[in-house]
Design an enzyme around this catalytic site. Structure first.
Site, short mmCIF file in Angstrom:
data_model
loop_
_atom_site.label_atom_id
_atom_site.label_comp_id
_atom_site.label_asym_id
_atom_site.label_seq_id
_atom_site.Cartn_x
_atom_site.Cartn_y
_atom_site.Cartn_z
N ARG A 36 0.87 -1.03 0.29
CA ARG A 36 -0.15 0.01 -0.21
C ARG A 36 0.81 1.45 -0.22
O ARG A 36 0.37 2.31 -0.66
CB ARG A 36 -0.97 -0.06 1.26
N LYS A 41 -2.43 7.16 1.10
CA LYS A 41 -2.42 7.25 2.63
C LYS A 41 -1.18 8.49 2.59
O LYS A 41 0.16 7.97 2.98
CB LYS A 41 -1.88 5.91 3.38
N GLU A 99 -15.87 6.96 5.67
CA GLU A 99 -15.08 6.34 6.69
C GLU A 99 -15.17 7.00 8.05
O GLU A 99 -15.68 8.26 7.94
CB GLU A 99 -13.76 5.83 6.33
N1 PMP Z 1 -9.19 5.11 7.07
C1 PMP Z 1 -8.22 6.00 7.21
C2 PMP Z 1 -8.41 7.40 6.93
C3 PMP Z 1 -6.95 5.71 8.15
O1 PMP Z 1 -5.96 6.51 8.32
C4 PMP Z 1 -6.85 4.14 8.55
C5 PMP Z 1 -5.86 3.85 9.24
N2 PMP Z 1 -4.58 3.62 8.49
C6 PMP Z 1 -7.88 3.24 7.92
C7 PMP Z 1 -9.06 3.67 7.33
C8 PMP Z 1 -7.73 1.97 8.57
O2 PMP Z 1 -6.90 1.27 7.58
P1 PMP Z 1 -6.04 0.16 8.51
O3 PMP Z 1 -6.79 -1.01 8.90
O4 PMP Z 1 -5.00 -0.30 6.98
O5 PMP Z 1 -5.09 0.58 9.26
#
Ligand code: PMP
Length: 290
Positions: free
Chosen positions: A50, A149, A182
């Site tokens: 990622r 990200k 989200e």
């Molecule tokens: N959405 C956002 C905006 C995030 O920053 C995160 C944390 N990384 C997540 C969702 C959850 O992703 P993950 O399970 O890969 O940590």
């Protein structure tokens, strides 16, 4: 605490980067948050993939190979004698000129912090979290894909501030169509009539590593999983709701916009998924001593 900084391990006090670094000046960089469970870096390869995708999306050349990143992440844990923890891996465009133009930037800064994290108190895993939708919308993919990200988290930080100002720990973010995107650092799930729903990625959700893990666990339990556009109403009338993220893991959500979810207590399927997730993290990763 030893911090990885551009190939060296330095003391926390000495871990400094240039004030001209475009990661600082403009949020020009990418990152990952990764967990270490029982001497095992959870889904390290998925996180590094990622990170590569985020970097590619913002035209940032990766200064190290995936294998080199993997080794540096493991070594950061070893250097700090960690068996459990949270790892923050950051790659910035590096120091450059004061203008936006990234041309003069470099070399990229690579930072790895291996530390501990507790996002929410244990009590909330037992009793559930209350969340609220906020006015700040998740940024449109045509401006900056939420799948990236990047170090530019202001959009989510503003939403977090709005939630906290009205007494909530987490904010529910909608996209510009008014659909659920989200939370500020977590993906959202609901269960209705035994089916597990989560917004599709094009609703403005990050391709969460925990999200994918939970979807797989649910399928393994024989639960039907659907990626489907969801509205606030869908959440309000859901039987169960929970959030997923690397730092938060799987956390039940018992109230959305002042509406209790189900009977106002963490749901039974949610509880089962929390247990399965906590069990699965112990074995699904890269061993530090491997
Ligand atoms: N959405 C956002 C905006 C995030 O920053 C995160 C944390 N990384 C997540 C969702 C959850 O992703 P993950 O399970 O890969 O940590």
């Amino acid at each position: 605490m030893k911090i990885y900084l551009n190939g060296d391990f330095v003391e926390k006090e000495d871990a400094k980067i240039s004030v001209f670094d475009h990661g600082l000046l403009y949020g020009d960089g990418v990152f990952e948050g990764i967990r270490l469970y029982d001497g095992c870096v959870y889904k390290l390869d998925e996180h590094l993939e990622r990170l590569e995708h985020s970097a590619k999306a913002i035209l940032l050349d990766m200064p190290m190979s995936r294998a080199e990143f993997a080794e540096a992440v493991c070594e950061a844990c070893r250097q700090n004698n960690l068996k459990n923890g949270y790892i923050r891996l950051i790659v910035t465009r590096g120091p450059g000129h004061l203008g936006l133009n990234p041309d003069g930037c470099g070399p990229q800064s690579v930072i790895i912090i291996a530390d501990n994290i507790q996002l929410y108190p244990e009590e909330l895993y037992e009793n559930g979290l209350k969340i609220i939708s906020v006015p700040t919308r998740r940024i449109n993919a045509s401006a900056l894909p939420p799948a990236v990200k990047s170090l530019n988290y202001l959009n989510n930080i503003l939403a977090k501030i709005e939630a906290k100002r009205v007494g909530f720990l987490e904010a529910l973010m909608l996209n510009d169509k008014g659909e659920i995107a989200e939370c500020t650092g977590d993906n959202v799930f609901i269960i209705r009539k035994g089916v597990l729903y989560t917004p599709p990625l094009d609703a403005g959700s990050l391709r969460g590593i925990t999200r994918a893990a939970v979807m797989e666990l649910a399928e393994g339990m024989g639960i039907q999983v659907k990626e489907q556009a969801l509205t606030r109403y869908d959440l309000w009338i859901s039987d169960e709701c929970f959030l997923t993220g690397t730092a938060a893991e799987v956390i039940p959500c018992v109230e959305v916009d002042h509406r209790p979810i189900g009977n106002g207590k963490p749901g039974t399927l949610t509880q089962k998924l929390i247990d399965l997730f906590r069990e699965s993290v112990k074995s699904d990763g890269t061993r530090l001593d491997g």
